[in-house]
Design an enzyme around this catalytic site. Sequence first.
Site, PDB file in Angstrom:
ATOM      1  N   LYS A 174       8.824  12.336  -5.205  1.00 58.90           N
ATOM      2  CA  LYS A 174       9.357  11.921  -3.900  1.00 58.90           C
ATOM      3  C   LYS A 174      10.143  10.632  -4.126  1.00 58.90           C
ATOM      4  O   LYS A 174       9.584   9.547  -4.283  1.00 58.90           O
ATOM      5  CB  LYS A 174       8.218  11.673  -2.907  1.00 58.90           C
ATOM      6  CG  LYS A 174       8.743  11.390  -1.517  1.00 58.90           C
ATOM      7  CD  LYS A 174       8.264  10.023  -1.061  1.00 58.90           C
ATOM      8  CE  LYS A 174       8.949   9.595   0.203  1.00 58.90           C
ATOM      9  NZ  LYS A 174      10.307   9.070  -0.031  1.00 58.90           N
ATOM     10  N   GLU A 221       1.838   0.783  -9.428  1.00 55.73           N
ATOM     11  CA  GLU A 221       2.716  -0.294  -9.897  1.00 55.73           C
ATOM     12  C   GLU A 221       3.241  -0.991  -8.650  1.00 55.73           C
ATOM     13  O   GLU A 221       4.088  -0.449  -7.948  1.00 55.73           O
ATOM     14  CB  GLU A 221       3.895   0.277 -10.704  1.00 55.73           C
ATOM     15  CG  GLU A 221       3.500   1.097 -11.915  1.00 55.73           C
ATOM     16  CD  GLU A 221       2.977   0.262 -13.064  1.00 55.73           C
ATOM     17  OE1 GLU A 221       2.868  -0.976 -12.925  1.00 55.73           O
ATOM     18  OE2 GLU A 221       2.658   0.848 -14.104  1.00 55.73           O
ATOM     19  N   CYS A 279      10.492  -5.778  -9.322  1.00 53.10           N
ATOM     20  CA  CYS A 279       9.088  -6.175  -9.216  1.00 53.10           C
ATOM     21  C   CYS A 279       8.749  -7.230 -10.255  1.00 53.10           C
ATOM     22  O   CYS A 279       7.874  -8.056 -10.039  1.00 53.10           O
ATOM     23  CB  CYS A 279       8.189  -4.960  -9.374  1.00 53.10           C
ATOM     24  SG  CYS A 279       8.558  -4.032 -10.853  1.00 53.10           S
ATOM     25  N   GLU A 319       5.805 -12.313  -2.553  1.00 51.26           N
ATOM     26  CA  GLU A 319       6.961 -11.669  -3.158  1.00 51.26           C
ATOM     27  C   GLU A 319       8.079 -11.586  -2.121  1.00 51.26           C
ATOM     28  O   GLU A 319       7.895 -11.009  -1.052  1.00 51.26           O
ATOM     29  CB  GLU A 319       6.588 -10.261  -3.619  1.00 51.26           C
ATOM     30  CG  GLU A 319       7.728  -9.560  -4.307  1.00 51.26           C
ATOM     31  CD  GLU A 319       7.343  -8.182  -4.804  1.00 51.26           C
ATOM     32  OE1 GLU A 319       6.871  -7.374  -3.984  1.00 51.26           O
ATOM     33  OE2 GLU A 319       7.509  -7.926  -6.006  1.00 51.26           O
ATOM     34  N   GLY A 346       5.738   0.795  -5.701  1.00 48.22           N
ATOM     35  CA  GLY A 346       6.253   0.330  -4.418  1.00 48.22           C
ATOM     36  C   GLY A 346       5.454  -0.852  -3.915  1.00 48.22           C
ATOM     37  O   GLY A 346       4.892  -1.615  -4.705  1.00 48.22           O
TER      38      GLY A 346
HETATM   39  P1  NAD Z   1       7.546   1.055  -0.266  1.00 51.63           P
HETATM   40  O1  NAD Z   1       6.129   0.910  -0.632  1.00 51.63           O
HETATM   41  O2  NAD Z   1       7.926   0.881   1.136  1.00 51.63           O
HETATM   42  O3  NAD Z   1       8.120   2.473  -0.690  1.00 51.63           O
HETATM   43  C1  NAD Z   1       7.887   3.012  -1.971  1.00 51.63           C
HETATM   44  C2  NAD Z   1       7.839   4.513  -1.857  1.00 51.63           C
HETATM   45  O4  NAD Z   1       6.700   4.866  -1.080  1.00 51.63           O
HETATM   46  C3  NAD Z   1       9.044   5.137  -1.168  1.00 51.63           C
HETATM   47  O5  NAD Z   1       9.371   6.357  -1.781  1.00 51.63           O
HETATM   48  C4  NAD Z   1       8.519   5.374   0.239  1.00 51.63           C
HETATM   49  O6  NAD Z   1       9.179   6.447   0.896  1.00 51.63           O
HETATM   50  C5  NAD Z   1       7.083   5.755  -0.039  1.00 51.63           C
HETATM   51  N1  NAD Z   1       6.189   5.585   1.104  1.00 51.63           N
HETATM   52  C6  NAD Z   1       6.365   4.801   2.210  1.00 51.63           C
HETATM   53  N2  NAD Z   1       5.335   4.960   3.071  1.00 51.63           N
HETATM   54  C7  NAD Z   1       4.474   5.843   2.493  1.00 51.63           C
HETATM   55  C8  NAD Z   1       3.217   6.371   2.876  1.00 51.63           C
HETATM   56  N3  NAD Z   1       2.639   6.061   4.040  1.00 51.63           N
HETATM   57  N4  NAD Z   1       2.602   7.226   2.018  1.00 51.63           N
HETATM   58  C9  NAD Z   1       3.151   7.542   0.832  1.00 51.63           C
HETATM   59  N5  NAD Z   1       4.358   7.084   0.430  1.00 51.63           N
HETATM   60  C10 NAD Z   1       5.016   6.238   1.252  1.00 51.63           C
HETATM   61  O7  NAD Z   1       8.284   0.034  -1.218  1.00 51.63           O
HETATM   62  P2  NAD Z   1       9.831  -0.251  -1.282  1.00 51.63           P
HETATM   63  O8  NAD Z   1      10.176  -1.115  -0.121  1.00 51.63           O
HETATM   64  O9  NAD Z   1      10.566   1.005  -1.446  1.00 51.63           O
HETATM   65  O10 NAD Z   1       9.900  -1.088  -2.647  1.00 51.63           O
HETATM   66  C11 NAD Z   1       9.670  -2.447  -2.696  1.00 51.63           C
HETATM   67  C12 NAD Z   1       8.306  -2.761  -3.285  1.00 51.63           C
HETATM   68  O11 NAD Z   1       8.041  -2.023  -4.478  1.00 51.63           O
HETATM   69  C13 NAD Z   1       8.188  -4.200  -3.704  1.00 51.63           C
HETATM   70  O12 NAD Z   1       7.012  -4.746  -3.180  1.00 51.63           O
HETATM   71  C14 NAD Z   1       8.133  -4.173  -5.224  1.00 51.63           C
HETATM   72  O13 NAD Z   1       7.475  -5.208  -5.839  1.00 51.63           O
HETATM   73  C15 NAD Z   1       7.527  -2.869  -5.507  1.00 51.63           C
HETATM   74  N6  NAD Z   1       7.948  -2.387  -6.832  1.00 51.63           N
HETATM   75  C16 NAD Z   1       7.057  -2.408  -7.864  1.00 51.63           C
HETATM   76  C17 NAD Z   1       7.434  -1.993  -9.129  1.00 51.63           C
HETATM   77  C18 NAD Z   1       6.461  -2.017 -10.273  1.00 51.63           C
HETATM   78  O14 NAD Z   1       6.709  -1.365 -11.265  1.00 51.63           O
HETATM   79  N7  NAD Z   1       5.377  -2.734 -10.202  1.00 51.63           N
HETATM   80  C19 NAD Z   1       8.717  -1.511  -9.324  1.00 51.63           C
HETATM   81  C20 NAD Z   1       9.596  -1.482  -8.254  1.00 51.63           C
HETATM   82  C21 NAD Z   1       9.181  -1.912  -7.004  1.00 51.63           C
END
Ligand code: NAD
Length: 477
Positions: A171, A246, A280, A379, A224
């Site tokens: 996804k 992650e 991240c 963050e 995320g």
């Molecule tokens: P997010 O958590 O909003 O979204 C991440 C993914 O989760 C997207 O595909 C989103 O559609 C999905 N999602 C959203 N709600 C969901 C739910 N209720 N159930 C299941 N899936 C759901 O994050 P974002 O805004 O897309 O990304 C930013 C964040 O991601 C930052 O906090 C960043 O630090 C983190 N990040 C971490 C890494 C890592 O490797 N540690 C890498 C990249 C980003």
Amino acid sequence: MKKMLIGDQWVGASDGRSLNVVSPSDGQAFDEIPRGTAHDVDRAVQAARTSLTGAWGQLNAMERGRIMMRIAQKVLDHEEELAQIEAKDTGKPMTTARNDIKVLARYFEFYAGGADKLHGETIPFLNGHQVSLLREPLGVTAHIIPWNYPAQMLGRTLAPALAMGNGTVLKPAEDTSLSAIRFAELALEAGLPAGALNIVTGLGEEVGAALSGHPGIDFISFTGSNEVGTLVQQAAARNAVKCVLELGGKSPQIVFEDADIERAVPTIVRAIVQNAGQTCTAGSRLLVQKSIYNKFVQRVAEEFSKVRAGTPEMDLDCGPLMNRAQLKRVQAYIDQANAQGIAVIAHGQIAQDAPRTGYFVQPVFFGPVPRDAALAKEEVFGPVLAAMPFEDESDAIALANGTDYGLLAAVWTENAGRLQRVAKAVKAGQVFMNCYGAGGGVELPFGGTKRSGHGREKGFLALEEVSTTKTLVHYHG
Ligand code: NAD
């Protein structure tokens, strides 16, 4: 209007609905993706399950590796096309997008080589017994990824899972699904059997929630935010399914008075400005020993003030933020810091001819930032660098470990003993010594401690995460 991949079918959402794809560079919609449903997720999970007993499941490890190598080659053959797609979708500079596509190919090359190299064991046991430990795929693996590095993320999470022979469901983030869709077309052309990879596009609270809570999956990899990571882990717990998380970071750059300043400065600026700070592993905290604090931050300020944000075609240091919500969020952190009277040391610039409707934010370097300020602990996920002075080694370690996160850290000193001591004392999944590498490095096990998550991606450890063992005990007399 794009389609998503379920089994060998390119389909729209089961209820026909779609989502606009918006360019962060100018805020204009330029394409549409299916707004997948729980029913689509169900079909994708079934297709992945079916693949395990079909053509995909029957391949041996060497054959899987060969297909993955062909996928890597396809990606490289289409590097420019994929980079254009990625840059338009994310707003990132073309050079960065091209690099991301190279890294995607590299993930498939690396894990193609790994497919037949994680072996089982034999275990000495009671007389008359032969015990062997088999290495097996987990089954159906679910992968939920964010928007900041869409192509790299899909490579990072899918390549090890496919190398181990799992059936996968991806996804992508709703803002950035285009490179995943084009990648899937190329993977099928490279000979990936139907069902090994399924892609369901759509909203997190719809597709993401349905996938992470689906009783038919055996594993979840989530990258995320911490908020959604918690929901995913709760869903995994309800189905007793393993998950790798992650999450976020607030990674420190720890600079001692004997550091090689000229080496450190450009790396430190790049580590926060890269991808407009939406990384991240961004080095978002600059911890500097008091004795050189003023001199060092002035050197960083000189570099920082040269930073420019623009569209992909301008190919500057960074692009816009991903969407309006992210722009609002980052701007709120900047406004709060200004309201608290935290001094601005330097600003980067937004290119003059960047579209006014794009989600650009002016990069900003604050300091000294009080240790209890939001900017010191939370963050931001934007091009915002926070400088803080420290007294000595123990103060540096306490400050570095003083957030909920523990993803990356860097230590800058010419004192070899201190380098080792501090690197060992800092809580992080990766520590860089006199260098820094946010992203890339597919060989290097990566992941969080504390609230940055758990489990490991990249390197050989990722193969262990997406496989399991079976112990065979044979009495032969
Ligand atoms: P997010 O958590 O909003 O979204 C991440 C993914 O989760 C997207 O595909 C989103 O559609 C999905 N999602 C959203 N709600 C969901 C739910 N209720 N159930 C299941 N899936 C759901 O994050 P974002 O805004 O897309 O990304 C930013 C964040 O991601 C930052 O906090 C960043 O630090 C983190 N990040 C971490 C890494 C890592 O490797 N540690 C890498 C990249 C980003």
